[in-house]
Design a protein around this motif. Structure first.
Motif, short mmCIF file in Angstrom:
data_model
loop_
_atom_site.label_atom_id
_atom_site.label_comp_id
_atom_site.label_asym_id
_atom_site.label_seq_id
_atom_site.Cartn_x
_atom_site.Cartn_y
_atom_site.Cartn_z
N ASN A 6 -79.31 -110.91 79.49
CA ASN A 6 -78.56 -109.70 79.17
C ASN A 6 -78.78 -109.34 77.71
O ASN A 6 -78.83 -110.22 76.84
CB ASN A 6 -77.06 -109.88 79.43
CG ASN A 6 -76.75 -110.06 80.91
OD1 ASN A 6 -77.34 -109.40 81.76
ND2 ASN A 6 -75.83 -110.96 81.22
N ALA A 7 -78.93 -108.04 77.44
CA ALA A 7 -79.09 -107.56 76.07
C ALA A 7 -78.25 -106.30 75.91
O ALA A 7 -78.07 -105.53 76.85
CB ALA A 7 -80.56 -107.26 75.76
N LEU A 8 -77.74 -106.11 74.72
CA LEU A 8 -76.82 -105.00 74.44
C LEU A 8 -77.38 -104.14 73.32
O LEU A 8 -77.83 -104.65 72.29
CB LEU A 8 -75.44 -105.55 74.05
CG LEU A 8 -74.35 -104.53 73.71
CD1 LEU A 8 -74.05 -103.64 74.91
CD2 LEU A 8 -73.09 -105.25 73.24
N PRO A 13 -84.82 -108.65 79.54
CA PRO A 13 -83.49 -108.78 80.13
C PRO A 13 -82.95 -107.44 80.63
O PRO A 13 -83.55 -106.39 80.44
CB PRO A 13 -82.66 -109.31 78.96
CG PRO A 13 -83.32 -108.70 77.76
CD PRO A 13 -84.79 -108.65 78.08
N ARG A 14 -81.78 -107.54 81.28
CA ARG A 14 -81.02 -106.32 81.58
C ARG A 14 -80.50 -105.75 80.27
O ARG A 14 -79.87 -106.45 79.47
CB ARG A 14 -79.85 -106.64 82.50
CG ARG A 14 -78.97 -105.42 82.78
CD ARG A 14 -77.72 -105.77 83.57
NE ARG A 14 -78.08 -106.33 84.85
CZ ARG A 14 -78.41 -105.61 85.93
NH1 ARG A 14 -78.43 -104.29 85.84
NH2 ARG A 14 -78.73 -106.20 87.05
N ILE A 15 -80.75 -104.48 80.05
CA ILE A 15 -80.34 -103.83 78.81
C ILE A 15 -79.20 -102.86 79.11
O ILE A 15 -79.35 -101.98 79.97
CB ILE A 15 -81.52 -103.07 78.16
CG1 ILE A 15 -82.71 -104.02 77.93
CG2 ILE A 15 -81.09 -102.45 76.84
CD1 ILE A 15 -83.95 -103.32 77.43
N THR A 16 -78.09 -103.04 78.44
CA THR A 16 -76.96 -102.12 78.57
C THR A 16 -76.90 -101.27 77.31
O THR A 16 -76.74 -101.80 76.20
CB THR A 16 -75.65 -102.90 78.75
OG1 THR A 16 -75.75 -103.73 79.92
CG2 THR A 16 -74.49 -101.94 78.92
N VAL A 17 -77.02 -99.96 77.49
CA VAL A 17 -77.03 -99.02 76.37
C VAL A 17 -75.66 -98.36 76.32
O VAL A 17 -75.26 -97.65 77.24
CB VAL A 17 -78.13 -97.96 76.54
CG1 VAL A 17 -78.20 -97.06 75.32
CG2 VAL A 17 -79.48 -98.63 76.81
N VAL A 18 -74.93 -98.61 75.25
CA VAL A 18 -73.57 -98.08 75.08
C VAL A 18 -73.61 -96.96 74.05
O VAL A 18 -74.00 -97.19 72.89
CB VAL A 18 -72.60 -99.20 74.65
CG1 VAL A 18 -71.20 -98.63 74.48
CG2 VAL A 18 -72.59 -100.32 75.66
N VAL A 19 -73.20 -95.78 74.45
CA VAL A 19 -73.10 -94.64 73.54
C VAL A 19 -71.63 -94.45 73.20
O VAL A 19 -70.83 -94.04 74.04
CB VAL A 19 -73.68 -93.36 74.19
CG1 VAL A 19 -73.55 -92.18 73.24
CG2 VAL A 19 -75.14 -93.58 74.57
N CYS A 29 -83.31 -101.77 85.37
CA CYS A 29 -82.24 -102.60 84.79
C CYS A 29 -81.95 -102.20 83.35
O CYS A 29 -81.79 -103.05 82.47
CB CYS A 29 -82.59 -104.09 84.88
SG CYS A 29 -82.25 -104.80 86.50
N ILE A 30 -81.93 -100.91 83.10
CA ILE A 30 -81.49 -100.37 81.81
C ILE A 30 -80.34 -99.42 82.13
O ILE A 30 -80.57 -98.32 82.65
CB ILE A 30 -82.63 -99.66 81.06
CG1 ILE A 30 -83.79 -100.62 80.82
CG2 ILE A 30 -82.14 -99.09 79.74
CD1 ILE A 30 -84.97 -100.00 80.10
N ASP A 31 -79.13 -99.84 81.85
CA ASP A 31 -77.93 -99.12 82.27
C ASP A 31 -77.31 -98.39 81.10
O ASP A 31 -77.24 -98.92 79.98
CB ASP A 31 -76.91 -100.09 82.87
CG ASP A 31 -77.52 -100.94 83.99
OD1 ASP A 31 -78.21 -100.36 84.84
OD2 ASP A 31 -77.32 -102.17 83.98
N LEU A 32 -76.80 -97.19 81.37
CA LEU A 32 -76.19 -96.36 80.34
C LEU A 32 -74.68 -96.34 80.52
O LEU A 32 -74.18 -96.07 81.62
CB LEU A 32 -76.75 -94.93 80.41
CG LEU A 32 -76.19 -93.94 79.38
CD1 LEU A 32 -76.59 -94.36 77.98
CD2 LEU A 32 -76.66 -92.52 79.68
#
Length: 594
Positions: A294-296, A354-360, A406-409
């Motif tokens: 997991n990556a943030l 990894p799975r990347i979660t992109v938080v705006v 697997c790049i989630d916004l």
């Protein structure tokens, strides 16, 4: 085995049997009580119909009166007896049957003795059940006791008409861990939506305080609504402080269950200023940054929340940094989709990718500040040139296609309106909506759906802060108390290496470096006239000044292209506009065109 041990074992078995019997007695008694509360008003209606039929047909010569009498008998049969009365009737019937069918007196005595013992044991069990229920049941507060009295059918019937609620009747109210729940029968033209619109009348009838949250929704069957008064919460006794052992997002205030949101979803987190968006998101950010796979990535132009996570996540806090990281994310997404194995729907996260979660964080600010960002690029001649770049197209691409890679916004905003706080290309891609308190019902509908209010998703009535509604297609509109994760806890979390794009696979897209390349015209490749050249040629070869709308016909270009070319040529001084509004070429361009 000693006598004391035998007696102790006997007491344990007896206590177990008593609890089992008491539990079943309570369930059956509650079932019968609920049915009586629902069906007794139908008996009253049948009696009123019979009285009306007798007034119309005193002699009983028509079928109207017979039908009314039959409906009254049917309504009475459908109302069950209270359990204590049913048990008494059963015992009496058994005694009479024993007296009639057993002619021998000794046999009768034995049967009556057995019945008496059974009745005594049943009475003892009921007494134990009542005592146990009294010890463990919820104790109503003074406010709840007053509301329970006013929700009784008799009180409601007496005061409903003067409060504008004629045609409605309550069932028997019930005190739960989440407040008071009561069924309301709707007669005539009443519907759950109309009763919801008459909430002020309901409050007046009950004498409820202004701050008490009232929820009205459709009942379990037609013609009924469910009225809930949130006098208490099932999460009141729970420790809501976040720890690694308590990693859930929060606690359901109705059921008391732990509520979690799994990774891999596209989230929308909305709420007005002070509602607690940052606090509510911290348990989620921890999950998104924990583990090798997991990556943030955090986009935070306010530089407040992102600074807390810069030891575990990659943080972009300036418009140029946002553009750069979005460009990298888009390139990474296209790279993953290009090498995704045939027959596989989604990317499998690994430590390398990894799975990347992109938080705006605060999307409205990102939409404004990161739309046209000046960026210097190097040309092929070694010079630098400034162009405008936007991060929004890349974010929209991630929202539409990121699930497969697997790049989630995750989009966070305190102004949840389309095109102001949420881009119209991103809003339809949201899978899970987490809505804290918002200002208006319109904002609640944008976050939770157009049918939000009709189904009880009233985010504009939530208390502040720390209470949210989570709509994922499975949950009911039950508020969730979110866990509190202190800033010091976030700072003390172990460090993680922030994500950065690395080109290691052979099938990769071009690196996110922009270079301006000027095409050198050659004799083998004849140059194609641009829109401005075609417009200039049409104006210069005309025998008289040309109207702008005629250029569309002469050049074959669209109105927009002609208008843009005219503006460019006018700014460069290559064409002039006459006082009549016609266009003519300057003398130098006229000679060149000839």
């Amino acid at each position: 085995m000693s006598h004391a041990q035998v007696w102790r074992t006997h007491r344990q078995y007896a206590a177990t049997a008593a609890r089992w019997t008491a539990d079943h007695w309570r369930k059956e008694a509650d079932r019968r009580r609920t049915l009586r509360a629902q069906r007794k008003p139908l008996v009253a209606d049948a009696r009123a119909a019979l009285a009306q039929a007798r007034a119309v047909d005193p002699e009983g010569v028509t079928s109207l009166r017979h039908r009314a009498e039959r409906e009254l008998r049917t309504a009475k049969r459908r109302v069950p007896d209270p359990l204590w009365l049913f048990a008494t009737k059963t015992a009496a019937a058994a005694g009479v049957a024993a007296y009639v069918w057993l002619p021998q007196v000794p046999t009768r005595i034995w049967v009556w003795a057995a019945i008496a013992v059974t009745v005594a044991l049943t009475a003892l069990t009921v007494w134990l059940a009542v005592r146990e229920r009294d010890d463990s049941a919820l104790k109503p507060t003074a406010e709840e006791a007053a509301l329970l009295r006013r929700l009784e059918p008799q009180h409601w019937r007496e005061h409903a008409e003067q409060r504008g609620l004629a045609g409605t009747l309550t069932g028997r109210p019930k005190l739960t861990e989440a407040g008071i729940v009561c069924a309301v029968r709707l007669d005539g033209q009443w519907t759950p939506a109309k009763l919801r619109a008459a909430e002020d009348h309901v409050r007046a009838l009950l004498g409820a305080r202004t701050g008490l949250r009232v929820q009205i929704k459709a009942g379990k069957q037609g013609g009924w609504a469910e009225l809930t008064l949130r006098t208490r919460s099932a999460a009141d006794g729970d420790d809501l402080k976040w720890t690694p052992e308590r990693r859930s997002l929060g606690v359901d205030t109705v059921t008391g269950e732990q509520v979690s949101v799994p990774l891999g979803e596209r989230l929308l987190i909305a709420g007005r200023s002070g509602a607690g968006k940052s606090v509510a998101s911290r348990p989620l950010l921890y999950d998104a940054s924990e583990g090798a796979a997991n990556a943030l990535v955090i986009i935070d132009l306010k530089r407040v929340e992102g600074r807390l996570w810069d030891h575990r996540a990659r943080v972009a806090s300036t418009p140029r940094e946002v553009v750069d990281v979005v460009t990298e994310l888009e390139a990474e997404l296209m790279d993953r989709l290009a090498i995704l194995p045939k027959g596989q729907d989604t990317w499998t996260p690994t430590a390398e990718r990894p799975r990347i979660t992109v938080v705006v964080d605060e999307g409205a600010e990102v939409m404004t500040a990161c739309d046209k960002v000046p960026c210097e690029i190097e040309t092929s001649e070694g010079n630098t040139r400034t162009i405008n770049r936007s991060a929004l197209p890349g974010l929209e691409t991630i929202a539409r296609m990121g699930r497969a890679g697997c790049i989630d916004l995750w989009w966070m905003t305190q102004k949840p309106t389309i095109n102001d706080g949420i881009p119209k290309q991103i809003a339809p891609q949201i899978g899970v909506s987490i809505c804290l308190a918002v200002r208006t019902p319109a904002e609640a509908r944008v976050v939770l759906g157009e049918d939000a209010q009709a189904k009880g998703w009233n985010a504009d009535e939530l208390p502040v802060p720390g209470v949210a509604l989570i709509r994922d297609g499975k949950r009911k509109p039950d508020p969730v108390k979110v866990r509190y994760m202190d800033k010091a806890v976030v700072i003390a979390l172990p460090d993680r290496t922030p994500w950065a794009r690395t080109i290691s696979a052979p099938a990769t897209v071009a690196a996110p470096t922009l270079t301006l390349v000027k095409d050198t015209p050659t004799e083998a490749a004849p140059a194609t006239d641009s829109a401005a050249d075609r417009v200039l040629k049409a104006i210069a070869t005309a025998s008289e000044p040309v109207r702008q709308r005629d250029l569309v016909t002469h050049t074959g270009l669209s109105k927009g292209a002609v208008s843009k070319a005219v503006k460019t040529l006018t700014a460069d001084g290559r064409i002039l506009r006459t006082p009549e509004g016609h266009l003519t070429a300057t003398r130098g361009d006229d000679t060149a065109a000839a």
